[in-house]
Structure formats: C-alpha cells, structure tokens
Design an enzyme around this catalytic site. Structure first.
Site, PDB file in Angstrom:
ATOM      1  N   PHE A  15       0.833  -1.396  -0.204  1.00 15.25           N
ATOM      2  CA  PHE A  15      -0.186  -0.052   0.037  1.00 15.25           C
ATOM      3  C   PHE A  15       0.922   1.389  -0.139  1.00 15.25           C
ATOM      4  CE2 PHE A  15      -0.162  -1.278   4.637  1.00 15.25           C
ATOM      5  CZ  PHE A  15       0.366   0.027   5.136  1.00 15.25           C
ATOM      6  N   THR A  16       0.465   2.393  -0.720  1.00 17.88           N
ATOM      7  CA  THR A  16       0.842   3.491  -0.748  1.00 17.88           C
ATOM      8  C   THR A  16       0.122   4.742  -0.631  1.00 17.88           C
ATOM      9  OG1 THR A  16       2.728   4.777  -1.936  1.00 17.88           O
ATOM     10  CG2 THR A  16       1.037   3.623  -3.323  1.00 17.88           C
ATOM     11  N   ARG A  53      15.217  -0.694   9.074  1.00 18.29           N
ATOM     12  CA  ARG A  53      15.265  -1.696   7.596  1.00 18.29           C
ATOM     13  C   ARG A  53      16.328  -1.429   6.858  1.00 18.29           C
ATOM     14  NH1 ARG A  53       9.860  -4.034   6.972  1.00 18.29           N
ATOM     15  NH2 ARG A  53      10.234  -3.906   4.608  1.00 18.29           N
ATOM     16  N   GLU A 171       6.302 -10.836   5.359  1.00 14.05           N
ATOM     17  CA  GLU A 171       6.396 -10.012   3.927  1.00 14.05           C
ATOM     18  C   GLU A 171       6.940 -10.726   2.746  1.00 14.05           C
ATOM     19  OE1 GLU A 171       7.873  -5.772   4.103  1.00 14.05           O
ATOM     20  OE2 GLU A 171       8.265  -6.338   6.309  1.00 14.05           O
TER      21      GLU A 171
END
Length: 228
Positions: A15-16, A53, A171
């Site tokens: 999603f963005t 990350r 993920e």
C-alpha cells in the site's frame, strides 16, 4: 467449501498514499526504499522503522538490506496500517497525519512474481525484528508464513501467543523494483477514493484496471474518535 490459493499462488499487497501513484505509474515500477527518492511524494512510513530496515541484513540471497526490497504483505489490515490510523486518530505529533483513508493497495501474487523471474525473499514476520527468518525458496512458504493468522481478523498478541503481531507482518520482498504491469488490481476504502484513483489511472493511460472498494481492509479511524 471455498478453496484457498496455495502459498505459491498467494495474494500479496503493497500500500502507498494515492499522491504517490502518478510518479509510480509514470516510472512503471515500484522502487525499494533505498532507491525511491523523489518518487515518494507522501511518505507514510515511520522514520525509526525505516532506518532500522536500512540496517537489517537479509540473510539469504540476493542479500543486502531490507530497504533494498519492495515490500508486500500477505494480508490486509496490517499492524503498520493500524499504527497509521491510530496516529491520525490521536493527532500524534511528528507522524504522517492523514490516516489510512488515502492509502491504496496494489495487489499482485506470488506466482506473478515468480513467473516474471524477479528476485525475492520472504520473511516469517516483521523484518525489523532480529528473530525474523528469511527464505528465497518458494517451497518454504507453506511452513514459513503463518497462513491461518494471515486470514484472521484479529492479530493482537495474547498471553498464550505473544508473537502474533510480529508474525502478522510477514512480507514478500521483491529485490530492487517491481514492475506495475504485474499488478492485478487496486483496492481503496471508499467510493470517493475509487473515483479519485480512476482519474489517476486514466491520466496514466490505464483504462481497464480492476479497482475495488473494500472498507474491511482498513481501520478508518477519524480524528479524536472513541470506539467502544
């Protein structure tokens, strides 16, 4: 009984913010955080998490760091989206303020990634966590990912299982970039967002995209809202 896709054909979703889609569609690809640059007009990520990350190594080929990959979840209503919605509800200072309503899901599948020959790895949970494991073998997905938890409505930690939140954040990470022609559809929260997205897609020359409204993929908290 409704049959479910096997892990090798599982749905994946990124999603963005809708503000980012014109640049993504013009570029023709989603880019990893380490390379995204000006493609990202509105960043909904947490600064601290994104920093971790960039330092978290991927422990199987093609290696590198988590930020070198385009992230996809295996389930909607992720803990990350919950945080975004709650920060909007609470008016938390220093955070992206817009909530989850402007977010668009870009949906694809594991087999489309495989079929395109893209390099990828999967995680069994939150990639920022030190205990999270990785694999690049599609045959490992069935046991690596907690599929019943991916299908569950609630993913909160409980005394008998205090690791549920981490595992819900499993993920599929696609190395470097993800071509938009592998997207099978888009999901938004409201009819108004569907109309807005339709305009964005048509402006990019895309007239036959599948767009669906699925409020149950969102939290939708409003500013200052109190729910029982």
């Amino acid at each position: 009984m409704v049959s479910r896709p096997t892990p090798e054909r599982a749905r994946i979703m990124h999603f963005t913010h809708i503000d980012n889609l014109p640049n993504i569609l013009a570029t023709g690809r989603l880019l990893a955080d380490s390379a995204v640059g000006a493609q990202l007009r509105t960043d909904v990520g947490a600064v601290g998490i994104k920093a971790s990350r960039r330092e978290r190594p991927v422990t199987c080929p093609p290696g590198g760091f988590v930020a070198d990959y385009v992230p996809f979840y295996f389930a909607p209503r992720s803990p990350m989206m919950y945080r975004i919605s709650c920060e909007h509800r609470d008016g938390k200072a220093g955070c992206y303020p817009g909530g989850d309503d402007p977010l668009v899901y870009l949906v694809s599948s594991v087999d489309r990634v495989q079929g395109a020959g893209l390099r990828w790895v999967a995680s069994d949970g939150n990639c920022a966590a030190g205990v999270t494991a990785f694999t690049g073998n599609v045959d490992d997905l069935g046991k690596l990912v907690d599929w019943p938890l991916m299908r569950a409505t609630y993913w909160n930690n409980v005394p008998e299982d205090p690791d549920r939140i981490r595992r819900r954040m499993a993920e599929l990470l696609v190395h470097r970039e993800f071509p938009v022609n592998l997207i099978t559809g888009y999901v938004v929260r409201t009819d108004a967002r569907k109309a807005q997205l339709g305009h964005v897609l048509r402006s990019a020359g895309i007239i036959d995209a599948y767009v669906d409204v699925r409020q149950h993929w969102y939290y939708g908290y409003q500013r200052g809202e109190v729910r029982e």
